[in-house]
Design a protein around this motif. Structure first.
Motif, mmCIF file in Angstrom:
data_model
loop_
_atom_site.group_PDB
_atom_site.id
_atom_site.type_symbol
_atom_site.label_atom_id
_atom_site.label_comp_id
_atom_site.label_asym_id
_atom_site.label_seq_id
_atom_site.Cartn_x
_atom_site.Cartn_y
_atom_site.Cartn_z
ATOM 1 N N PRO A 162 0.831 -1.207 0.000
ATOM 2 C CA PRO A 162 0.000 0.000 0.000
ATOM 3 C C PRO A 162 0.863 1.253 0.000
ATOM 4 C CG PRO A 162 0.012 -1.010 2.180
ATOM 5 C CD PRO A 162 0.727 -1.959 1.279
ATOM 6 N N GLY A 163 0.589 2.153 -0.905
ATOM 7 C CA GLY A 163 1.381 3.370 -0.998
ATOM 8 C C GLY A 163 0.798 4.496 -0.165
ATOM 9 N N ARG A 164 1.649 5.437 0.142
ATOM 10 C CA ARG A 164 1.217 6.647 0.848
ATOM 11 C C ARG A 164 0.666 7.638 -0.172
ATOM 12 N NH1 ARG A 164 5.427 7.117 3.313
ATOM 13 N NH2 ARG A 164 4.775 6.301 5.331
ATOM 14 N N MET A 165 -0.377 8.352 0.179
ATOM 15 C CA MET A 165 -0.936 9.391 -0.677
ATOM 16 C C MET A 165 -0.394 10.744 -0.219
ATOM 17 S SD MET A 165 -2.684 7.613 -2.771
ATOM 18 C CE MET A 165 -3.131 5.866 -2.794
ATOM 19 N N VAL A 166 0.271 11.435 -1.125
ATOM 20 C CA VAL A 166 1.004 12.651 -0.787
ATOM 21 C C VAL A 166 0.477 13.810 -1.624
ATOM 22 C CG1 VAL A 166 3.283 13.751 -0.676
ATOM 23 C CG2 VAL A 166 3.056 11.279 -0.280
ATOM 24 N N ALA A 167 0.254 14.942 -0.983
ATOM 25 C CA ALA A 167 -0.088 16.162 -1.706
ATOM 26 C C ALA A 167 0.936 17.233 -1.376
ATOM 27 C CB ALA A 167 -1.487 16.642 -1.337
ATOM 28 N N VAL A 168 1.494 17.845 -2.413
ATOM 29 C CA VAL A 168 2.333 19.032 -2.232
ATOM 30 C C VAL A 168 1.406 20.226 -2.426
ATOM 31 C CG1 VAL A 168 4.334 20.314 -3.034
ATOM 32 C CG2 VAL A 168 4.352 17.814 -3.089
ATOM 33 N N VAL A 169 1.192 20.986 -1.367
ATOM 34 C CA VAL A 169 0.084 21.930 -1.291
ATOM 35 C C VAL A 169 0.597 23.362 -1.300
ATOM 36 C CG1 VAL A 169 -1.986 22.560 0.022
ATOM 37 C CG2 VAL A 169 -1.064 20.219 0.179
ATOM 38 N N GLY A 170 0.068 24.191 -2.195
ATOM 39 C CA GLY A 170 0.313 25.617 -2.095
ATOM 40 C C GLY A 170 -0.505 26.193 -0.955
ATOM 41 N N ASP A 171 0.088 27.065 -0.135
ATOM 42 C CA ASP A 171 -0.635 27.531 1.051
ATOM 43 C C ASP A 171 -1.930 28.257 0.696
ATOM 44 O OD1 ASP A 171 0.642 29.761 0.045
ATOM 45 O OD2 ASP A 171 1.750 30.230 1.869
ATOM 46 N N ALA A 172 -1.978 28.935 -0.452
ATOM 47 C CA ALA A 172 -3.216 29.613 -0.844
ATOM 48 C C ALA A 172 -4.324 28.613 -1.179
ATOM 49 C CB ALA A 172 -2.959 30.532 -2.036
ATOM 50 N N GLU A 173 -3.956 27.371 -1.494
ATOM 51 C CA GLU A 173 -4.980 26.352 -1.746
ATOM 52 C C GLU A 173 -5.818 26.083 -0.497
ATOM 53 O OE1 GLU A 173 -4.110 23.078 -4.719
ATOM 54 O OE2 GLU A 173 -2.102 23.404 -3.907
ATOM 55 N N LEU A 174 -5.260 26.405 0.661
ATOM 56 C CA LEU A 174 -5.987 26.152 1.903
ATOM 57 C C LEU A 174 -7.144 27.122 2.093
ATOM 58 C CD1 LEU A 174 -2.972 25.384 4.259
ATOM 59 C CD2 LEU A 174 -4.505 23.773 3.144
ATOM 60 N N ASP A 175 -7.304 28.085 1.171
ATOM 61 C CA ASP A 175 -8.491 28.929 1.194
ATOM 62 C C ASP A 175 -9.701 28.215 0.598
ATOM 63 O OD1 ASP A 175 -7.141 31.029 2.337
ATOM 64 O OD2 ASP A 175 -6.736 32.061 0.451
ATOM 65 N N GLU A 176 -9.472 27.116 -0.108
ATOM 66 C CA GLU A 176 -10.563 26.418 -0.780
ATOM 67 C C GLU A 176 -11.396 25.620 0.218
ATOM 68 O OE1 GLU A 176 -11.523 26.554 -3.829
ATOM 69 O OE2 GLU A 176 -9.882 27.640 -4.788
ATOM 70 N N GLY A 177 -12.709 25.837 0.166
ATOM 71 C CA GLY A 177 -13.589 25.175 1.125
ATOM 72 C C GLY A 177 -13.607 23.665 1.013
ATOM 73 N N ASN A 178 -13.388 23.133 -0.210
ATOM 74 C CA ASN A 178 -13.453 21.676 -0.357
ATOM 75 C C ASN A 178 -12.343 20.978 0.431
ATOM 76 O OD1 ASN A 178 -11.673 22.570 -2.867
ATOM 77 N ND2 ASN A 178 -11.214 20.417 -2.484
ATOM 78 N N ILE A 179 -11.258 21.708 0.730
ATOM 79 C CA ILE A 179 -10.185 21.139 1.551
ATOM 80 C C ILE A 179 -10.748 20.686 2.901
ATOM 81 C CG2 ILE A 179 -8.127 21.753 2.884
ATOM 82 C CD1 ILE A 179 -7.276 21.491 0.131
ATOM 83 N N TYR A 180 -11.552 21.525 3.509
ATOM 84 C CA TYR A 180 -12.015 21.254 4.865
ATOM 85 C C TYR A 180 -13.183 20.272 4.865
ATOM 86 C CZ TYR A 180 -8.822 25.010 5.326
ATOM 87 O OH TYR A 180 -7.679 25.756 5.235
#
Length: 795
Positions: A162-180
């Motif tokens: 089983p592999g790890r799922m990794v996201a490299v995230v731009g900090d401004a992406e954390l403004d997106e509601g779907n994240i939460y």
């Protein structure tokens, strides 16, 4: 210089590996910058428009991605790269020998690499498409859920890890509601084995990120039971903090506003010195730290953040790999680090000038004409760098990151209700019964039943999935009893949750539904196990998750979407729950075959075809728009091929007929009644049942393109309309926007009288609403009369 090399050579092996990775990081930064520069300043530009690219966003993440791809990632790990770091990703693949120079030279051009990583257009190395910010981040959580679903059911290939799922995230992406929304849902399902690596450069497209955001981000992740690891300061700064006077320096940086820190970074060492002297100049211990440093060395010290310290990043990621707990890494970085506009407020879309790029080329020791050479001017670490690339765990084991999964056999026909002539049934009810019969898993249906996984955002019962769930159970990573059953409380639903279950219950967040469908529909590639995902949602709420639906289609995920109830036919519920324009989405959305059957036998044929089409190399996802309106079912031999192609004559017209009605979905009873009345005056009139305006329209466009290229192709809709007179009138009608079928007039030049719904609905009963919105028999007769009158006047 010689002393420095001798220091590296005599250092421990891991320190030397860090030095080699740092050298590769510099080359990756160069290549990512050059890819963008070449596209904008060197490659011929036919239209003169700025090609674009994000050199500063690439620079902030170069250390993190170098450490990930060249040291930490394993072959089974899957990564969603932040959109604006696409050139860094491709530069790494280029060094690994997995993408050609030709494709890099065509960055943002036809045949080249895409502006943002794309599974379909960039090839096997892209695990998740990114571009619509936030969605690529959130899908990693749902991909982790489906990884565990496959693993707990023993569906993964033998020996697969089983592999790890990794996201490299731009900090401004954390403004997106779907994240939460995704964070909350993954908490409910106890998702494990996920990393979000946040490139916290504190700059977005238009502004500096507020200083207090960090504390809010950390708190949100901890509330969702994530481990939070902060990489704020590099080891050079930490060493300075440990010296006498260092505590004051730490406090000063901690208190420095993000905007001020960014501005000083851009201005350089002299500005740093002036600011520090102004605030801390009387502290002799602090002066002992900064005064001996040159301006360049002081700037290097003050910008030594954790996300740019290769050794710290490696140690942090390696340590986190020891646990499966979902982890958020908040890596402080500088936007544009190492480039001339580092820290500048306007650097997001900024590009280095030709003069700046020339200086950057010289600083990297690259001779003119050698810009694309992976190791031009690399120096004495080249041999070790080549060896490190050749042995990077991420790229080892197989040439393609896509796994293979055999197709699931689908019977030519599916069991479905066969009511007596005239018995009333809705397509939604028929869907529930068809899926329930599949769920029995008997005989040739067993393989199909085993690979279907259903999901719904808290509308499982009201979209007729209840019988399927009762047969196949609810999925959970661990056993959870049905309290109502244990307490002997009567209930039609059996909500036992086990690893054997095949339904995933979601909260009311349609973005999550479509992201989970997308993740499940990629399981054959990501996990080597074929799944057939079926998701249900109210038709009007497709719009709530439309961004995520398009995202799933864009990366060619394969799933079956069932949206029901639909239209103003959902009469008492009122306009807020009644859909109007969803059929237009079905026509316009690529990689999604849209159907709206009127009868249950049509639905069964479409579902059988759909499960096979979802697995075909040239297939796609499938969307079924269903209704709660029960209509009389016909007992008849069904032309399945015609149903799949998009339409058939329910009542065939006479040759040269002057009038036809084309209807779609639950308005068939009114259309039949209108046709019966019309045929008293126009005996040869016919009734065309449209099962898929999308398939008819796509086939018509395809045939037209073929003819323009010299072919003689004819579309199915052209064949269907051929019996009508050239100047015949066609009344088109559906419980949806009239433009869905109005294009039929362009096929052979027939006169169209389009009926449908083009404004918000309201509460009422079906007969009243149909009269109000013009879907009733009387309006169809008026439209038919108007069409015939126009024909007579023009004739």
């Amino acid at each position: 210089m010689a002393d420095g090399l001798r220091t590296i050579a005599e250092a421990p092996a891991d320190a030397r590996r860090v030095a080699v990775l740092e050298a590769l990081e510099k080359r990756i930064l160069w290549l990512s910058s050059w890819i963008i520069h070449h596209a904008n300043h060197i490659r011929p530009n036919l239209d003169g428009l700025k090609v674009g690219g994000h050199q500063a966003s690439c620079a902030s993440v170069a250390t993190l991605m170098t450490a990930l791809y060249l040291d930490v990632l394993r072959p089974e790990d899957r990564v969603a790269v932040k959109p604006h770091a696409g050139p860094v990703f491709h530069a790494i693949q280029y060094l690994l020998g997995r993408v050609s120079r030709e494709r890099l030279e065509k960055f943002r051009a036809i045949g080249g690499i895409q502006p943002y990583p794309s599974r379909v257009k960039d090839g096997d190395d892209v695990d998740f498409s990114t571009g619509s910010v936030g969605l690529g981040v959130a899908i990693t959580n749902f991909a982790a859920l489906m990884r565990d679903y496959v693993r707990l059911k023993g569906l993964a290939p033998e020996g697969a890890r089983p592999g790890r799922m990794v996201a490299v995230v731009g900090d401004a992406e954390l403004d997106e509601g779907n994240i939460y929304e995704a964070l909350l849902e993954s908490w409910k399902h106890d998702v494990q084995g996920v990393w979000w690596i946040i490139d916290y450069n504190r700059q977005s497209l238009d502004s500096i990120v507020p200083d207090r955001l960090f504390h809010r981000i950390e708190g949100l992740f901890r509330d969702m039971r994530w481990n939070v690891v902060t990489l704020k300061y590099g080891r050079k700064l930490e060493a300075a903090f440990a010296r006498p006077g260092g505590a004051a320096l730490r406090t000063w940086i901690d208190d420095c506003p993000n905007s001020t820190y960014a501005a000083l970074t851009f201005q350089g060492g002299a500005a740093w010195r002036e600011a520090l002297h102004a605030d801390l100049g009387r502290d002799r211990r602090l002066r002992a730290i900064i005064d001996p440093l040159s301006d360049d060395d002081l700037a290097a010290l003050m910008t030594n953040l954790g996300g740019h310290d290769m050794g710290l990043v490696l140690d942090t990621l390696r340590a986190a790999a020891a646990t499966d707990q979902p982890t958020a890494f908040i890596a402080y970085t500088i936007k544009g680090m190492g480039l001339p506009f580092a820290g500048h407020k306007d650097n997001h879309a900024g590009l280095m000038t030709k003069e700046q790029m020339e200086a950057f080329r010289a600083a990297n020791g690259i001779d003119p004409g050698q810009e694309w050479e992976p190791f031009a001017g690399f120096g004495p670490l080249e041999h070790e760098a080549r060896a490190l690339l050749a042995n990077a765990p991420y790229a080892s084991g197989r040439s393609s990151r896509r796994l293979a999964a055999a197709p699931v056999p689908v019977p030519a026909s599916l069991p479905h209700p066969r009511p007596p002539e005239g018995r009333r049934m809705s397509t939604q009810e028929g869907f529930g019964q068809i899926l329930s019969e599949i769920g029995r898993g008997q005989g040739e249906l067993a393989p199909l039943a085993a690979r279907i996984v259903t999901m719904s955002p808290d509308v499982t019962v009201s979209t007729s999935l209840g019988p399927w769930v009762n047969r196949r159970g609810v999925f959970s990573r661990s056993l959870r009893n049905d309290v109502f059953r244990d307490q002997k409380v009567a209930s039609a639903q059996k909500w036992v949750m086990t690893p054997e279950g095949q339904h995933i219950e979601l909260g009311i967040a349609e973005q999550n539904l479509f992201l989970l469908l997308a993740a499940a529909g990629l399981s054959h590639d990501l996990n080597g196990a074929r799944l057939l995902p079926v998701g249900t949602v109210y038709d009007t709420f497709v719009g709530r998750g439309l961004d995520a639906l398009m995202y799933g289609c864009y990366q060619d995920s394969r799933f079956m979407l069932v949206s029901t109830p639909s239209g103003i036919t959902l009469a008492p519920e009122g306009g807020q729950h009644q859909s109007v324009y969803t059929p237009l989405i079905g026509i316009g959305q690529d990689r999604l075959a849209f159907y709206e059957p009127a009868f249950v036998d049509e639905l069964a044929a479409i579902m059988a075809w759909g499960f096979a089409h979802m697995q075909a190399p040239e297939g796609s996802s499938v969307w079924l728009r269903l209704s709660t309106r029960a209509i009389a079912q016909a007992t008849r031999p069904l032309d399945r091929d015609a149903v799949i192609r998009g339409g058939y004559w329910l009542v065939p017209p006479a040759a040269g007929a002057a009038l036809a009605i084309a209807c779609q979905g639950p308005v068939v009873p009114e259309a039949l009644a209108a046709l019966e009345a019309v045929r008293e005056d126009v005996p040869g009139a016919g009734l065309l049942a449209v099962t898929s305006p999308d398939r008819l329209h796509a086939d018509w466009l395809r045939a037209a393109r073929g003819r323009r290229a010299g072919g003689r192709e004819q579309a199915w809709i052209e064949t269907l309309l051929a019996p009508l007179a050239p100047d015949a009138a066609i009344v088109t009608v559906l419980d949806g926007h009239p433009a869905t079928l109005a294009w039929l007039g362009g096929v052979r030049g027939h006169r169209i009288e389009p009926l449908g719904v083009d404004r918000f609905g309201q509460a009422g009963d079906i007969p009243s609403l149909y009269r109000l919105y013009g879907l009733d028999e009387g309006t169809m007769l008026d439209a038919a009369a108007a069409g015939m009158l126009r024909r007579l006047v023009s004739g």
